[in-house]
Design a protein around this motif. Structure first.
Motif, short mmCIF file in Angstrom:
data_model
loop_
_atom_site.label_atom_id
_atom_site.label_comp_id
_atom_site.label_asym_id
_atom_site.label_seq_id
_atom_site.Cartn_x
_atom_site.Cartn_y
_atom_site.Cartn_z
N LEU A 68 35.06 34.49 42.88
CA LEU A 68 34.56 35.59 43.70
C LEU A 68 35.64 36.65 43.89
O LEU A 68 36.77 36.33 44.29
N ASP A 112 35.22 40.02 45.53
CA ASP A 112 35.23 40.89 46.72
C ASP A 112 34.74 40.14 47.96
O ASP A 112 34.13 40.70 48.85
N HIS A 113 35.04 38.87 48.02
CA HIS A 113 34.59 38.02 49.13
C HIS A 113 35.71 37.87 50.15
O HIS A 113 36.85 37.54 49.79
N TYR A 151 23.61 36.04 39.31
CA TYR A 151 23.01 37.20 38.65
C TYR A 151 23.95 37.73 37.57
O TYR A 151 25.16 37.85 37.79
N GLU A 163 28.25 41.11 33.54
CA GLU A 163 28.80 41.41 34.86
C GLU A 163 28.05 40.53 35.86
O GLU A 163 26.82 40.57 35.93
N TYR A 164 28.80 39.76 36.66
CA TYR A 164 28.17 38.71 37.46
C TYR A 164 28.30 38.96 38.95
O TYR A 164 29.27 39.55 39.43
N GLU A 165 27.29 38.45 39.66
CA GLU A 165 27.29 38.45 41.12
C GLU A 165 26.75 37.11 41.60
O GLU A 165 25.87 36.52 40.98
N ASP A 204 24.92 35.45 44.89
CA ASP A 204 24.18 35.82 46.10
C ASP A 204 24.41 34.76 47.17
O ASP A 204 24.02 33.60 47.01
N GLN A 208 23.48 38.46 50.38
CA GLN A 208 24.53 39.43 50.07
C GLN A 208 25.19 39.04 48.75
O GLN A 208 25.62 37.90 48.58
N ARG A 209 25.26 39.98 47.82
CA ARG A 209 25.81 39.70 46.51
C ARG A 209 27.29 40.06 46.44
O ARG A 209 27.71 41.11 46.92
N PHE A 210 28.05 39.15 45.83
CA PHE A 210 29.49 39.34 45.67
C PHE A 210 29.83 39.31 44.19
O PHE A 210 29.35 38.46 43.44
N GLN A 211 30.68 40.25 43.76
CA GLN A 211 31.10 40.28 42.37
C GLN A 211 31.89 39.03 42.03
O GLN A 211 32.63 38.49 42.86
#
Length: 797
Positions: free
Chosen positions: A690, A692-693, A708, A757-759, A761, A765-768
């Protein structure tokens, strides 16, 4: 036939006559009832129980082509808990497999309302009691009833409340851990403005109640905090009857109902129904084949969700019987997740008093049951407990989660329940740091341990066929390998040490004890000289992790323990302190340096004391399974039961190097893997970091989060942990490739993984996230506070 049951359930629930029919004083047999039809002398399948799950199995077996099916009901069809159930069908479930079962059931019920003229070849015999199941040489041969014997190949125990007693009454007892509790709901007379038939069902977890329409009125029940267990001493009634009303006990639920719907206060209550429901030790139903009797299947313990699950559960069990395995991973529901130790009546009585209230409680991550504890303990339990160990339970075994340092608020840590950063964060971080920079001890005695030996080469030949990796290795070597099914999926993931030419030592996950034993016994030749022994209880296992583990063990054994003298994945019996015969293995299950010590239990305390005494100058400390979890996840180590299951192959999780495809040796699953290697894989095990968590402020990932890729759903996480090395959260999970228009499953290549490019959830809330197909290299050691040159002077200060 299944349609007949569902119609009967709806009629009993909806008819104005239902109240009088449900009363025990009206349960009489009509004098005009025709004489019973004689039982057949033999059948392919005998099903015990005419409730919703028993009839569902019969229905689905018939649809799959089996014809010689007999269903026996000791009372009348649907006279068990099905008759008294609230009739709620819900697809809101915690487990993926439960959601699929409920969704299938919901669609099936709608389909059955339109289905007519179904011819099943199923025989239903009411008022027929089974006294016991006949077994010869570990296989079902028939059933003994009060009306004679029926020979059969398969028996299915769907006896609900009676499943426990029926299992124990067999010639070869079958353990089915469930227990009954009283369950209450009330029925009201119609409202002035009757509710419409399509009025939605309401579930109020805070109030612990459910509400649904019933004949223009209300049906409302719930799951109280102080349930009343029943029938601990067993039961003899043929049919479930409405138990006595208990308005004082129901009052908190009634108050919740009136708080939720105040205008109901003036409504006339028609009846308070009190019926028994069966519950299991972990709130999940029980299904699957007995580990001790082949051909004996079970589907019971529906935890008051029989209506929701009945259709889907019957489908999967029927597939299991016909095809040898279900079409979905049902391990979370498998009978073999339990052992005989969970069948104590006292244990079950106490556990269901805890389980039933949890149905409507918020399930926080890593919560632990409080009842039925200290059932299986290591010889070191008291010593570790005195040093601040906080415990978790796995398959009845107590395991340390972490160790609370002196001066910490113990009560606050014990009550830490959150989806955010937990109170134990810094404690586990310090244990991980010590594992990486000094040395830690983790008690891992709960791991399943088997010994397989023979007088000749039979042990090697047997294991070579059963396991995917090559076990024909020199004495003393350790092999990590999978135990696969015919489709190439993992039935087990384990480590095997070759003790000598004819003897092997096998280490498996804790909850694999019953499942793995059953799989091995099922495939063992009957007339062989093989000896299989469960030695889990004979050995205490200590994991000595860290760069200074070699120094500690060298001092205690007077034997060089460096990689030159003791290579990786090597096993050797040696002395540690005064104790002899210790099996020392150069592995830690984490990717960190160190050793596993398998110690005869009589030496456990001595060896532990010696390790701690000698290790003081090297900064030794205790650590728990939370630290172990963090270490193994950041090393991209998959774990069976979480990441790996019966539908996961070695090629899908990057373990092709552990498969002997090029050795010319046959093994279970080889053909499937060869075909998959040619065709390609449709999912790949992937590591996500992760980006931007915020660890302090954001909700944490725990497991099951959607993944995602380029904005499209491609899978979900199976494990997650905070990496104290990377200072980031790490999630593991499988990525699939779906056609955006047709949703067809496509091949997943390394290029597909790397170019996305992954996220992740987390609660909406989705995190890159950065995707990796291989573990991060040692370049990330630059994040450590000290470099390798400083480690030699570290003394744990």
């Amino acid at each position: 036939m299944f349609l007949r049951l569902l119609s009967d359930v709806r009629w009993r629930t909806a008819s104005p006559r239902w109240r009088s029919l449900s009363s025990s004083r009206h349960m009489t047999t009509s004098a005009a009832e025709p004489p019973p039809i004689s039982l057949p002398a033999q059948a392919q399948v005998v099903i015990c129980g005419g409730g919703i799950v028993g009839t569902s199995i019969a229905y689905h077996l018939s649809k799959l082509g089996w014809k010689d099916i007999v269903l026996l009901e000791q009372g009348r069809l649907a006279a068990g808990s099905t008759r008294f159930c609230a009739g709620i069908v819900s697809t809101v479930r915690h487990l993926s497999i439960e959601l699929k079962m409920a969704d299938y059931s919901n669609k099936l019920y709608e389909q059955l309302e339109q289905e007519t003229g179904i011819k099943t070849g199923v025989q239903i015999h009411e008022r027929t009691s089974i006294s016991h199941v006949m077994v010869q040489k570990g296989c079902v041969t028939g059933v003994e009833t009060d009306r004679g014997q029926i020979e059969c190949q398969y028996f299915v125990n769907c006896a609900g409340q009676w499943a426990y007693e029926l299992g124990l009454s067999s010639e070869e007892p079958v353990s089915i851990p469930l227990h009954g509790c009283e369950h209450f709901y009330l029925l009201t007379r119609p409202l002035k403005k009757p509710l419409e038939s399509n009025t939605p069902t309401i579930v109020d977890p805070d109030g612990r109640i459910y509400i649904r329409g019933w004949q223009g009125g209300i049906l409302s029940g719930g799951f109280e905090k102080n349930p009343k267990p029943i029938f601990t001493e067993g039961r003899n009634q043929l049919e479930i009857q409405n138990l006595h009303e208990d308005w004082d006990h129901f009052e908190p639920l009634l108050s919740s109902l009136l708080r939720r719907m105040p205008r109901l206060e003036a409504l006339e209550i028609m009846q308070l129904v009190n019926c028994p429901e069966s519950f299991t030790p972990d709130m999940r139903c029980i299904m699957g084949e007995s580990p001790t009797v082949q051909g004996y299947f079970v589907l019971a313990g529906m935890n008051s969700a029989g209506t929701s699950f009945g259709g889907g559960a019957g489908k999967y069990l029927a597939e299991w019987m016909v095809n040898g395995c279900p079409s979905e991973n049902v391990w979370p529901l498998d009978l073999k997740r339990f052992g005989a130790l969970q069948s104590s009546r006292t244990f079950l009585r106490h556990r269901v008093m805890e389980v039933m209230p949890l149905i409507y409680d918020l399930k926080v991550p890593r919560w632990d049951f409080q009842t039925g504890r200290q059932l299986r303990t290591s010889p070191l339990y008291d010593r570790l407990d005195a040093q601040g160990a906080r415990w978790m339970e796995k398959h009845g075994f107590e395991r340390p989660k972490y160790f609370v340092p002196p001066g910490k608020d113990l009560l606050a840590l014990d009550q830490s329940k959150t989806f955010y950063k937990p109170d134990w964060f810094d404690i586990v971080g310090s244990e991980v740091k010590c594992c990486k920079e000094a040395v830690c001890v983790i008690d891992m005695s709960s791991f399943t341990k088997f010994e397989i030996s023979s007088t000749g080469d039979q042990a090697l030949e047997f294991l070579q066929y059963l396991f995917s990796n090559d076990l024909d290795v020199p004495v003393g070597h350790i092999v990590h390998t999978g135990m696969l099914n015919e489709e190439g999926g993992y039935e087990n993931d384990c480590s095997i040490a070759r003790l000598n030419k004819r003897s092997f030592f096998m280490i498996s996950p804790t909850d694999q004890q019953v499942h793995c034993w059953a799989w091995l016994k099922k495939h063992m030749p009957n007339d062989s000289n093989l000896l299989l022994e469960d030695v889990t209880w004979k050995y205490t296992a200590l994991n000595l992790i860290g760069p200074r583990a070699v120094d500690v063990l060298s001092e205690l054994s007077y034997v060089p323990m460096t990689p030159e003298h003791f290579p990786s994945l090597f096993c050797k019996e040696m002395s540690v302190g005064y104790a002899n015969g210790i099996r020392v293995m150069s592995m830690t299950h984490t990717g960190e340096p160190g050793f596993m010590l398998y110690i005869p239990i009589e030496y456990a305390l001595h060896v532990y004391n010696e390790l701690m005494n000698v290790g003081q100058k090297y900064g030794i400390r205790n650590a728990g399974y939370y630290a172990l979890r963090s270490l193994r996840i950041e090393k991209f180590f998959a774990f069976w039961g979480q990441d790996l299951d019966t539908f996961t192959t070695p090629l899908e999780c990057g373990r092709e190097f552990r498969v002997k495809l090029d050795k010319g040796t046959d093994f279970i699953g080889r053909d499937a893997l060869m075909q998959q290697k040619q065709d390609g894989v449709c999912k790949r095990f992937t590591m996500f970091i992760l980006e931007d968590h915020d660890t302090d402020l954001d909700l944490w990932p725990w497991w099951g989060e959607p993944i995602y890729r380029n904005g499209h759903y491609v899978g979900k996480t199976t494990s997650s942990a905070y990496s104290y090395t990377l200072e980031r959260h790490v999630c593991l999970g499988f990525v699939q490739n779906f056609d955006e228009e047709t949703r067809e499953v496509l091949l997943v290549t390394p290029d597909f993984i790397n170019r996305g490019e992954y996220e992740i959830d987390i609660a909406g809330q989705r995190f890159q996230a950065k995707a990796k197909l291989y573990p991060f290299s040692s370049l990330f050691t630059q994040r450590r506070r000290k470099d390798e040159m400083e480690l030699s002077g570290y003394h744990g200060k």
